[in-house]
Write a protein that holds these residues in place. Structure first.
Motif, PDB file in Angstrom:
ATOM      1  N   ARG A  88       8.599 -24.860  35.669  1.00 41.14           N
ATOM      2  CA  ARG A  88       9.784 -25.457  36.304  1.00 41.14           C
ATOM      3  C   ARG A  88      10.953 -25.540  35.335  1.00 41.14           C
ATOM      4  O   ARG A  88      12.083 -25.210  35.669  1.00 41.14           O
ATOM      5  CB  ARG A  88       9.462 -26.852  36.837  1.00 41.14           C
ATOM      6  N   SER A  89      10.679 -26.030  34.119  1.00 44.25           N
ATOM      7  CA  SER A  89      11.756 -26.192  33.137  1.00 44.25           C
ATOM      8  C   SER A  89      12.394 -24.844  32.787  1.00 44.25           C
ATOM      9  O   SER A  89      13.586 -24.766  32.502  1.00 44.25           O
ATOM     10  CB  SER A  89      11.217 -26.859  31.872  1.00 44.25           C
ATOM     11  N   GLU A  90      11.593 -23.782  32.795  1.00 45.30           N
ATOM     12  CA  GLU A  90      12.127 -22.452  32.503  1.00 45.30           C
ATOM     13  C   GLU A  90      12.971 -21.942  33.669  1.00 45.30           C
ATOM     14  O   GLU A  90      13.995 -21.294  33.455  1.00 45.30           O
ATOM     15  CB  GLU A  90      10.978 -21.493  32.210  1.00 45.30           C
ATOM     16  N   LEU A  91      12.560 -22.240  34.887  1.00 47.04           N
ATOM     17  CA  LEU A  91      13.308 -21.799  36.069  1.00 47.04           C
ATOM     18  C   LEU A  91      14.691 -22.435  36.135  1.00 47.04           C
ATOM     19  O   LEU A  91      15.678 -21.763  36.409  1.00 47.04           O
ATOM     20  CB  LEU A  91      12.543 -22.120  37.354  1.00 47.04           C
ATOM     21  N   VAL A  92      14.746 -23.743  35.896  1.00 47.68           N
ATOM     22  CA  VAL A  92      16.042 -24.421  36.024  1.00 47.68           C
ATOM     23  C   VAL A  92      17.004 -24.025  34.909  1.00 47.68           C
ATOM     24  O   VAL A  92      18.213 -24.203  35.054  1.00 47.68           O
ATOM     25  CB  VAL A  92      15.899 -25.966  36.085  1.00 47.68           C
ATOM     26  N   LEU A 116      17.425 -20.906  33.928  1.00 49.26           N
ATOM     27  CA  LEU A 116      17.872 -19.536  34.154  1.00 49.26           C
ATOM     28  C   LEU A 116      19.314 -19.487  34.666  1.00 49.26           C
ATOM     29  O   LEU A 116      19.749 -20.359  35.402  1.00 49.26           O
ATOM     30  CB  LEU A 116      16.973 -18.835  35.172  1.00 49.26           C
ATOM     31  N   THR A 117      20.017 -18.426  34.258  1.00 49.62           N
ATOM     32  CA  THR A 117      21.361 -18.157  34.776  1.00 49.62           C
ATOM     33  C   THR A 117      21.364 -16.741  35.337  1.00 49.62           C
ATOM     34  O   THR A 117      20.451 -15.954  35.077  1.00 49.62           O
ATOM     35  CB  THR A 117      22.432 -18.277  33.673  1.00 49.62           C
ATOM     36  N   VAL A 118      22.395 -16.395  36.070  1.00 53.86           N
ATOM     37  CA  VAL A 118      22.528 -15.043  36.621  1.00 53.86           C
ATOM     38  C   VAL A 118      22.514 -14.013  35.494  1.00 53.86           C
ATOM     39  O   VAL A 118      21.943 -12.932  35.623  1.00 53.86           O
ATOM     40  CB  VAL A 118      23.810 -14.921  37.474  1.00 53.86           C
ATOM     41  N   GLY A 119      23.102 -14.349  34.371  1.00 52.40           N
ATOM     42  CA  GLY A 119      23.150 -13.432  33.236  1.00 52.40           C
ATOM     43  C   GLY A 119      21.782 -13.142  32.631  1.00 52.40           C
ATOM     44  O   GLY A 119      21.633 -12.190  31.854  1.00 52.40           O
ATOM     45  N   ASP A 120      20.780 -13.945  32.960  1.00 54.22           N
ATOM     46  CA  ASP A 120      19.430 -13.728  32.440  1.00 54.22           C
ATOM     47  C   ASP A 120      18.679 -12.643  33.207  1.00 54.22           C
ATOM     48  O   ASP A 120      17.615 -12.207  32.777  1.00 54.22           O
ATOM     49  CB  ASP A 120      18.619 -15.032  32.485  1.00 54.22           C
ATOM     50  N   VAL A 161      13.733 -10.740  33.911  1.00 53.49           N
ATOM     51  CA  VAL A 161      14.468 -11.975  33.657  1.00 53.49           C
ATOM     52  C   VAL A 161      14.146 -12.438  32.237  1.00 53.49           C
ATOM     53  O   VAL A 161      12.998 -12.399  31.804  1.00 53.49           O
ATOM     54  CB  VAL A 161      14.137 -13.069  34.713  1.00 53.49           C
ATOM     55  N   ARG A 162      15.178 -12.807  31.516  1.00 49.70           N
ATOM     56  CA  ARG A 162      15.019 -13.295  30.144  1.00 49.70           C
ATOM     57  C   ARG A 162      14.831 -14.795  30.193  1.00 49.70           C
ATOM     58  O   ARG A 162      15.712 -15.535  30.646  1.00 49.70           O
ATOM     59  CB  ARG A 162      16.268 -12.949  29.333  1.00 49.70           C
ATOM     60  N   ILE A 163      13.668 -15.252  29.763  1.00 44.92           N
ATOM     61  CA  ILE A 163      13.390 -16.683  29.670  1.00 44.92           C
ATOM     62  C   ILE A 163      13.651 -17.059  28.222  1.00 44.92           C
ATOM     63  O   ILE A 163      12.916 -16.663  27.318  1.00 44.92           O
ATOM     64  CB  ILE A 163      11.954 -16.994  30.129  1.00 44.92           C
ATOM     65  N   ARG A 164      14.745 -17.774  28.019  1.00 45.08           N
ATOM     66  CA  ARG A 164      15.251 -18.004  26.666  1.00 45.08           C
ATOM     67  C   ARG A 164      14.334 -18.862  25.803  1.00 45.08           C
ATOM     68  O   ARG A 164      14.178 -18.611  24.622  1.00 45.08           O
ATOM     69  CB  ARG A 164      16.629 -18.647  26.728  1.00 45.08           C
ATOM     70  N   ARG A 165      13.785 -19.894  26.370  1.00 46.27           N
ATOM     71  CA  ARG A 165      12.954 -20.810  25.573  1.00 46.27           C
ATOM     72  C   ARG A 165      11.802 -21.273  26.441  1.00 46.27           C
ATOM     73  O   ARG A 165      11.979 -21.595  27.601  1.00 46.27           O
ATOM     74  CB  ARG A 165      13.794 -21.991  25.105  1.00 46.27           C
ATOM     75  N   THR A 166      10.625 -21.302  25.838  1.00 42.48           N
ATOM     76  CA  THR A 166       9.450 -21.758  26.572  1.00 42.48           C
ATOM     77  C   THR A 166       8.812 -22.931  25.842  1.00 42.48           C
ATOM     78  O   THR A 166       9.048 -23.139  24.646  1.00 42.48           O
ATOM     79  CB  THR A 166       8.403 -20.637  26.728  1.00 42.48           C
ATOM     80  N   LYS A 167       8.017 -23.651  26.564  1.00 38.40           N
ATOM     81  CA  LYS A 167       7.344 -24.829  26.021  1.00 38.40           C
ATOM     82  C   LYS A 167       6.433 -24.455  24.843  1.00 38.40           C
ATOM     83  O   LYS A 167       6.304 -25.211  23.887  1.00 38.40           O
ATOM     84  CB  LYS A 167       6.533 -25.465  27.157  1.00 38.40           C
ATOM     85  N   SER A 209       8.996 -20.621  17.944  1.00 39.48           N
ATOM     86  CA  SER A 209      10.027 -19.899  17.204  1.00 39.48           C
ATOM     87  C   SER A 209      11.335 -19.806  17.979  1.00 39.48           C
ATOM     88  O   SER A 209      12.366 -19.475  17.428  1.00 39.48           O
ATOM     89  CB  SER A 209       9.539 -18.499  16.849  1.00 39.48           C
ATOM     90  N   GLY A 210      11.310 -20.057  19.297  1.00 38.34           N
ATOM     91  CA  GLY A 210      12.518 -19.994  20.119  1.00 38.34           C
ATOM     92  C   GLY A 210      12.964 -18.582  20.439  1.00 38.34           C
ATOM     93  O   GLY A 210      14.119 -18.356  20.755  1.00 38.34           O
ATOM     94  N   ARG A 211      12.058 -17.611  20.365  1.00 41.08           N
ATOM     95  CA  ARG A 211      12.416 -16.221  20.648  1.00 41.08           C
ATOM     96  C   ARG A 211      12.534 -15.941  22.133  1.00 41.08           C
ATOM     97  O   ARG A 211      13.185 -15.011  22.544  1.00 41.08           O
ATOM     98  CB  ARG A 211      11.380 -15.273  20.055  1.00 41.08           C
ATOM     99  N   GLY A 212      11.875 -16.725  22.961  1.00 33.60           N
ATOM    100  CA  GLY A 212      11.889 -16.487  24.391  1.00 33.60           C
ATOM    101  C   GLY A 212      10.966 -15.340  24.770  1.00 33.60           C
ATOM    102  O   GLY A 212      10.198 -14.837  23.945  1.00 33.60           O
ATOM    103  N   ARG A 213      11.077 -14.914  26.025  1.00 31.68           N
ATOM    104  CA  ARG A 213      10.253 -13.802  26.497  1.00 31.68           C
ATOM    105  C   ARG A 213      10.919 -13.180  27.718  1.00 31.68           C
ATOM    106  O   ARG A 213      11.858 -13.737  28.282  1.00 31.68           O
ATOM    107  CB  ARG A 213       8.837 -14.258  26.843  1.00 31.68           C
ATOM    108  N   VAL A 214      10.415 -12.029  28.127  1.00 27.78           N
ATOM    109  CA  VAL A 214      10.924 -11.333  29.297  1.00 27.78           C
ATOM    110  C   VAL A 214       9.853 -11.399  30.381  1.00 27.78           C
ATOM    111  O   VAL A 214       8.681 -11.133  30.133  1.00 27.78           O
ATOM    112  CB  VAL A 214      11.272  -9.868  28.973  1.00 27.78           C
TER     113      VAL A 214
END
Length: 187
Positions: free
Chosen positions: A148-152, A154-158, A169-175, A179-184
């Motif tokens: 849920r936290s990853e969904l909210v 998200l922006t159109v640019g992702d 979709v680029r998920i910028r930060r996950t629980k 390292s804060g690299r995110g994932r696709v």
């Protein structure tokens, strides 16, 4: 929350000494009594650590999140009534709050939607733009395996559209991403 507080304070039957309490101003001793009345009994572990008895049941016992909400509401009401101090920040109230919350704040994990359930949701007749949005969120969550936290976040640019009509979709930060690299996530 004010109604719960007011009813508890003014009902003499809810107090061991049979005397009502003053609802405003909120005081630390009365707040401590209120927290104990709405929480499971406190028990000490062998190492001396205090916590609530999670097995205790009763109509007066409230969930940890409800107790936290009571404190927040009483803090706000106390301030709006014009009292400058914050009884919820009193050292004894803070200590009891930590004991009351210890081990009780973790929500039960929710079962993930199955593919059959997702398909059922996506096949429903559209009632308007809200339904389109809701279905898009369910589809993205399922395909990208997003919380849920990853969904909210998200922006159109992702969202990146590919030539074959697929998207990612680029998920910028996950629980779990320290390292804060995110994932696709692929859609």
């Amino acid at each position: 929350d004010w109604g719960v507080w007011w009813a508890w304070c003014t009902d003499p039957a809810r107090h061991a000494d049979g005397r009502p309490r003053t609802a405003l101003p909120v005081t630390a001793p009365v707040l401590l009594e209120f927290l104990r009345a709405h929480s499971p009994p406190i028990v000490a572990a062998k190492d001396g650590t205090l916590s609530c008895d999670r097995r205790a049941r009763g109509e007066h016992i409230r969930a940890a999140c409800t107790v936290a909400r009571y404190l927040s509401s009483l803090r706000t009401l106390h301030r709006h009534a014009g009292y400058p101090d914050d009884p919820t920040r009193h050292g004894d109230v803070e200590a009891l709050r930590r004991v009351v919350m210890r081990g009780r704040r973790d929500p039960a994990p929710r079962r993930a939607l199955t593919l059959r359930e997702v398909r059922t949701i996506l096949r429903r007749k559209w009632q308007g733009l809200w339904d389109v949005r809701d279905r898009a969120v369910v589809a993205v969550a399922y395909c990208a395996m997003a919380r849920r936290s990853e969904l909210v976040a998200l922006t159109v640019g992702d969202v990146t559209w590919h030539a074959d009509g697929a998207a990612s979709v680029r998920i910028r930060r996950t629980k779990t991403d320290e390292s804060g690299r995110g994932r696709v996530g692929y859609l």
